[in-house]
Structure formats: structure tokens, C-alpha cells
Design a protein around this motif. Structure first.
Motif, mmCIF file in Angstrom:
data_model
loop_
_atom_site.group_PDB
_atom_site.id
_atom_site.type_symbol
_atom_site.label_atom_id
_atom_site.label_comp_id
_atom_site.label_asym_id
_atom_site.label_seq_id
_atom_site.Cartn_x
_atom_site.Cartn_y
_atom_site.Cartn_z
ATOM 1 N N LEU A 112 -0.666 6.627 12.020
ATOM 2 C CA LEU A 112 -1.548 5.626 11.451
ATOM 3 C C LEU A 112 -1.686 5.890 9.957
ATOM 4 C CD1 LEU A 112 -4.339 5.558 14.172
ATOM 5 C CD2 LEU A 112 -2.444 3.945 13.867
ATOM 6 N N VAL A 113 -1.897 4.843 9.205
ATOM 7 C CA VAL A 113 -2.009 4.955 7.757
ATOM 8 C C VAL A 113 -3.349 4.381 7.312
ATOM 9 C CG1 VAL A 113 -0.845 2.758 7.309
ATOM 10 C CG2 VAL A 113 -0.789 4.528 5.585
ATOM 11 N N SER A 114 -3.891 4.944 6.255
ATOM 12 C CA SER A 114 -5.133 4.437 5.658
ATOM 13 C C SER A 114 -5.102 4.741 4.167
ATOM 14 C CB SER A 114 -6.359 5.064 6.319
ATOM 15 O OG SER A 114 -6.333 6.471 6.164
ATOM 16 N N LEU A 115 -5.922 4.033 3.422
ATOM 17 C CA LEU A 115 -6.007 4.291 1.989
ATOM 18 C C LEU A 115 -6.797 5.566 1.739
ATOM 19 C CD1 LEU A 115 -6.865 0.750 0.533
ATOM 20 C CD2 LEU A 115 -4.629 1.857 0.651
ATOM 21 N N THR A 116 -6.353 6.333 0.776
ATOM 22 C CA THR A 116 -7.131 7.492 0.321
ATOM 23 C C THR A 116 -8.242 6.964 -0.590
ATOM 24 O OG1 THR A 116 -5.771 7.776 -1.648
ATOM 25 C CG2 THR A 116 -5.084 8.984 0.351
ATOM 26 N N SER A 117 -9.125 7.834 -1.034
ATOM 27 C CA SER A 117 -10.181 7.386 -1.951
ATOM 28 C C SER A 117 -9.570 6.857 -3.247
ATOM 29 C CB SER A 117 -11.191 8.503 -2.223
ATOM 30 O OG SER A 117 -10.548 9.610 -2.790
ATOM 31 N N GLU A 118 -8.496 7.490 -3.719
ATOM 32 C CA GLU A 118 -7.808 6.995 -4.927
ATOM 33 C C GLU A 118 -7.170 5.641 -4.658
ATOM 34 O OE1 GLU A 118 -6.599 6.830 -8.868
ATOM 35 O OE2 GLU A 118 -8.063 8.125 -7.894
ATOM 36 N N GLY A 119 -6.573 5.481 -3.497
ATOM 37 C CA GLY A 119 -5.995 4.200 -3.110
ATOM 38 C C GLY A 119 -7.058 3.111 -3.031
ATOM 39 N N GLN A 120 -8.223 3.453 -2.516
ATOM 40 C CA GLN A 120 -9.321 2.491 -2.433
ATOM 41 C C GLN A 120 -9.784 2.066 -3.824
ATOM 42 O OE1 GLN A 120 -12.181 4.530 0.010
ATOM 43 N NE2 GLN A 120 -11.068 4.121 1.901
ATOM 44 N N LYS A 121 -9.860 3.032 -4.757
ATOM 45 C CA LYS A 121 -10.269 2.715 -6.125
ATOM 46 C C LYS A 121 -9.280 1.755 -6.779
ATOM 47 C CE LYS A 121 -11.711 7.204 -7.095
ATOM 48 N NZ LYS A 121 -11.680 8.358 -7.976
ATOM 49 N N ILE A 122 -7.999 2.063 -6.622
ATOM 50 C CA ILE A 122 -6.966 1.204 -7.224
ATOM 51 C C ILE A 122 -6.986 -0.170 -6.585
ATOM 52 C CG2 ILE A 122 -4.460 0.871 -7.412
ATOM 53 C CD1 ILE A 122 -4.267 3.877 -8.017
ATOM 54 N N HIS A 123 -7.116 -0.211 -5.253
ATOM 55 C CA HIS A 123 -7.171 -1.505 -4.567
ATOM 56 C C HIS A 123 -8.350 -2.323 -5.078
ATOM 57 C CE1 HIS A 123 -8.465 -4.351 -1.480
ATOM 58 N NE2 HIS A 123 -7.164 -4.576 -1.371
ATOM 59 N N LEU A 124 -9.506 -1.714 -5.185
ATOM 60 C CA LEU A 124 -10.703 -2.418 -5.636
ATOM 61 C C LEU A 124 -10.522 -2.964 -7.048
ATOM 62 C CD1 LEU A 124 -13.631 -3.209 -4.946
ATOM 63 C CD2 LEU A 124 -14.340 -1.017 -5.893
ATOM 64 N N ALA A 125 -9.960 -2.161 -7.939
ATOM 65 C CA ALA A 125 -9.756 -2.595 -9.324
ATOM 66 C C ALA A 125 -8.794 -3.785 -9.384
ATOM 67 C CB ALA A 125 -9.223 -1.443 -10.170
ATOM 68 N N ILE A 126 -7.681 -3.681 -8.690
ATOM 69 C CA ILE A 126 -6.700 -4.771 -8.715
ATOM 70 C C ILE A 126 -7.261 -5.999 -8.021
ATOM 71 C CG2 ILE A 126 -4.432 -5.523 -7.890
ATOM 72 C CD1 ILE A 126 -3.459 -2.639 -8.329
ATOM 73 N N ARG A 127 -7.888 -5.799 -6.879
ATOM 74 C CA ARG A 127 -8.415 -6.927 -6.105
ATOM 75 C C ARG A 127 -9.452 -7.704 -6.906
ATOM 76 N NH1 ARG A 127 -6.976 -10.623 -4.256
ATOM 77 N NH2 ARG A 127 -8.436 -11.888 -3.166
ATOM 78 N N GLY A 128 -10.284 -7.004 -7.638
ATOM 79 C CA GLY A 128 -11.272 -7.686 -8.463
ATOM 80 C C GLY A 128 -10.624 -8.569 -9.518
ATOM 81 N N GLU A 129 -9.596 -8.062 -10.155
ATOM 82 C CA GLU A 129 -8.882 -8.849 -11.153
ATOM 83 C C GLU A 129 -8.109 -9.992 -10.498
ATOM 84 O OE1 GLU A 129 -6.539 -6.366 -13.718
ATOM 85 O OE2 GLU A 129 -8.241 -5.060 -14.152
ATOM 86 N N ARG A 130 -7.558 -9.758 -9.328
ATOM 87 C CA ARG A 130 -6.832 -10.822 -8.613
ATOM 88 C C ARG A 130 -7.783 -11.968 -8.280
ATOM 89 N NH1 ARG A 130 -2.570 -11.117 -9.809
ATOM 90 N NH2 ARG A 130 -2.061 -12.435 -8.069
ATOM 91 N N GLY A 131 -9.017 -11.640 -7.928
ATOM 92 C CA GLY A 131 -10.003 -12.676 -7.653
ATOM 93 C C GLY A 131 -10.268 -13.543 -8.881
ATOM 94 N N LYS A 132 -10.315 -12.912 -10.049
ATOM 95 C CA LYS A 132 -10.503 -13.669 -11.299
ATOM 96 C C LYS A 132 -9.299 -14.572 -11.549
ATOM 97 C CE LYS A 132 -13.266 -10.003 -13.333
ATOM 98 N NZ LYS A 132 -13.240 -8.874 -14.259
#
Length: 170
Positions: A112-132
Motif C-alpha cells: 500500500l502507498v500513502s503520502l509522507t508528510s512532505e508529500g502532503q505539504k507539496i500536494h497541498l501547495a500545488i493543489r491550492g494553486e491548481r484551484g486558483k
């Protein structure tokens, strides 16, 4: 917008309109594909510049985020991509410390795979900009037009799946 950026945008719109006009209005699949390709290009550039990720890596991260702890097969199925593409992306993301793999509790040969805390941070940053970006892209549509577009696309995708149910990995 600066004058040279405006001129570049005007030239790009002119080229787009020419390509769009060369295909009959009823060839909606071509127009959807053209839009998809343009969105891919913008997204690929954004995730490369923001986090040095490839488009498959970004999409894999996004699906892992949405699914939570999951298998590569689940990501591939949800994303409608080849499992090998997901496996390559996961390998790269794991090397960079953005995802982690753990043994599947019920399947000996599965992980099974999951995001690490660093992966979560990067996802959140990109996702926020993608929403804009998304909000900018649909700014010319009012709420009713957005709902109509969503409804129309859902009707098309349902018809495609009705005609060719084998395209769904179920």
C-alpha cells in the motif's frame, strides 16, 4: 498584463481559433481533446516549476491523496492509466520521500502507498494553486453555465461507458 504578454496571448488565441475552426462544431471529442492537451501542458509546466514533478508523478500524488492509503492498481484504475506508469511514478516519488509503501495487511505480495508528510505539504501547495488556476479558467462562465457544462460532460461520459462498458476497470 504587460504589452508583450498581451501580444503573445492574442497570437495564441488566434492560432487556437484557427485550429478550432478547422474542425466541424459537431466534432466535440476533438474539442475536448484539444482542451485536455492544453490543460496538460499548463499543468505539466506548473508542477515542474513548483515541485520538479512530472505530470504522471503529480497525478499519482493527487490520486494517492484522494484515495488515502491505496495500491498502485487502485491509482491506475481511478486515473484510467497504465499500472506501469503509476509504478514508475511511485518509484520516483518514493525515492524523493514523497510517498511511502507499506505491506498490505491482507495480501502478502501487495503493498500500500500513502503520502509522507512532505508529500502532503507539496500536494497541498500545488493543489491550492491548481484551484486558483481552475477558477481563472472558468471565470467567463456563470454558475448556471458551469452546472450545464458539468451536466453535459456527465451525459457524454455516461453514453461512452454505456456503449463501451469494458473501458471501466471494474
Amino acid at each position: 498584463m504587460k504589452q508583450h504578454e498581451s501580444n503573445a496571448a492574442d497570437r495564441a488565441i488566434e492560432a487556437l481559433e484557427e485550429r478550432w475552426a478547422n474542425v466541424a462544431p459537431q466534432n466535440l471529442p476533438y474539442h475536448i481533446l484539444l482542451l485536455s492537451k492544453l490543460l496538460d501542458r499548463v499543468t505539466a509546466q506548473h508542477v515542474r516549476e513548483t515541485a520538479n514533478l512530472s505530470l504522471p508523478e503529480w497525478r499519482t500524488m493527487a490520486h494517492v491523496h484522494y484515495l488515502g492509503e491505496c495500491s498502485a492498481s487502485e491509482v491506475a484504475s481511478m486515473a484510467f492509466v497504465d499500472r506501469a506508469e503509476v509504478s514508475r511514478a511511485l518509484g520516483s516519488l518514493e525515492t524523493r520521500g514523497l510517498v511511502q509503501r507499506t505491506q498490505h495487511p491482507n495480501k502478502r505480495n501487495s503493498r500500500l502507498v500513502s503520502l509522507t508528510s512532505e508529500g502532503q505539504k507539496i500536494h497541498l501547495a500545488i493543489r491550492g494553486e491548481r484551484g486558483k488556476f481552475f477558477n481563472d479558467w472558468v471565470a467567463d462562465l456563470n454558475e448556471e453555465e458551469r452546472k450545464q457544462l458539468d451536466s453535459g460532460l456527465r451525459k457524454i461520459i455516461r453514453r461512452v461507458v454505456t456503449i463501451a462498458p469494458h473501458v471501466m476497470d471494474i
